[in-house]
Design a protein around this motif. Structure first.
Motif, mmCIF file in Angstrom:
data_model
loop_
_atom_site.group_PDB
_atom_site.id
_atom_site.type_symbol
_atom_site.label_atom_id
_atom_site.label_comp_id
_atom_site.label_asym_id
_atom_site.label_seq_id
_atom_site.Cartn_x
_atom_site.Cartn_y
_atom_site.Cartn_z
ATOM 1 N N TRP A 100 65.173 18.858 60.887
ATOM 2 C CA TRP A 100 65.372 20.296 61.093
ATOM 3 C C TRP A 100 66.842 20.683 60.965
ATOM 4 N N MET A 128 61.358 25.367 55.630
ATOM 5 C CA MET A 128 61.465 26.107 56.887
ATOM 6 C C MET A 128 61.272 27.586 56.618
ATOM 7 N N PHE A 188 62.967 24.073 67.237
ATOM 8 C CA PHE A 188 63.179 23.207 66.087
ATOM 9 C C PHE A 188 63.187 21.727 66.490
ATOM 10 N N GLN A 243 58.633 18.591 60.583
ATOM 11 C CA GLN A 243 60.015 18.826 60.153
ATOM 12 C C GLN A 243 60.242 18.274 58.749
#
Length: 286
Positions: free
Chosen positions: A126, A1, A175, A183
């Motif tokens: 996520w 991320m 997200f 993800q």
């Protein structure tokens, strides 16, 4: 991320000149001044990060912009939304979504950071990445209470009107509504980094303190850009474009504005300062 978001002692031994501070950009037109500061949301306590240019701008700001509204109400809303949206259905597991290597790395990270066995396995990718990032930051002695946004919100003059680019629901949706394969790709990249590069957070904070934008791009943006271009577009590029549009509207008025957003949004030709420069504004900064 996005590696700034989801970072200690080495952070205090920064590279570069002793008086270096994190980067600041100043945008001007005939009757407006907009000072943009790139934040790190989670920091070790006691770090002396405030640049004089930011302090001077805050003292005379008419308005102060953050990514989200600051305060306990937003924190509670974020926590509630994440808890309600970030859990997998009963018949699915996170390890089942990951590659065998990823599932093994997930179990290893859970054990390393003392997370309850099976806890991460119930989370969407996520949310598991956010939970792991939080555990990693805590292990490094960092926390959001020491982060840039809380510090500025608490000390900026009350006369500066607080504004925000996004709501809590909008940010969680960024997200939660991302494609699951994107993800998973981001989570597996983060798991690999946690295992192979345990000094990544310290290095990131050091680069930020030294205003080393090339290192920040390499450590904060490149991992996500390479692991999941779809998520990079969703979490970085699209938001940069949206925020630039808002700030363009603000600059068409008059006054003094301070903007505090994650430093990753201010780097590269895709970042907010470069986008404002492309619109014809005078932009000073790295």
């Amino acid at each position: 991320m996005f590696k700034l978001g989801p970072l200690a002692l080495a952070a205090f031994l920064i590279a570069g000149p002793a008086l270096a501070k994190p980067p600041v950009w100043t945008v001007r037109d005939a009757d407006s001044e907009l000072v943009i500061f790139g934040s790190v949301h989670v920091l070790p306590p006691g770090l002396d990060w405030r640049p004089p240019a930011l302090e001077a701008a805050l003292a005379k700001a008419d308005d102060l912009w953050f990514e989200l509204p600051m305060g306990a109400a937003t924190e509670a809303e974020i926590a509630g939304l994440a808890a309600s949206k970030g859990v997998l259905p009963p018949d699915r597991s996170l390890s089942g979504l990951l590659s065998p290597t990823g599932a093994s790395a997930l179990a290893k990270a859970s054990q390393k950071y003392g997370l309850t066995p099976g806890f991460l396995d119930r989370l969407e990718p996520w949310f598991a990445e956010v939970a792991l990032a939080g555990a990693e930051f805590r292990a490094a002695g960092a926390d959001t209470d020491s982060g840039v946004e809380k510090a500025i919100a608490a000390t900026a003059p009350a006369s500066a009107q607080r504004r925000a680019f996004e709501t809590a629901a909008q940010q969680i949706a960024l997200f939660d509504e991302a494609p699951v394969p994107a993800q998973v790709a981001s989570l597996e990249e983060s798991l690999d980094q946690m295992d192979k590069d345990p000094d990544a957070y310290d290095r990131l904070v050091a680069a930020w303190m030294a205003a080393d934008t090339a290192a920040l791009e390499r450590d904060a943006l490149d991992p996500l850009r390479h692991a999941s271009p779809v998520l990079y577009e969703r979490l970085v590029s699209a938001r940069n474009a949206a925020w630039t549009q808002v700030l363009d509207g603000r600059l068409k008025g008059a006054g003094r504005t301070v903007v505090v957003v994650g430093v990753g949004h201010l780097l590269t030709p895709d970042g907010v300062p470069a986008r404002l420069r492309a619109l014809g504004y005078s932009v000073e900064g790295p």
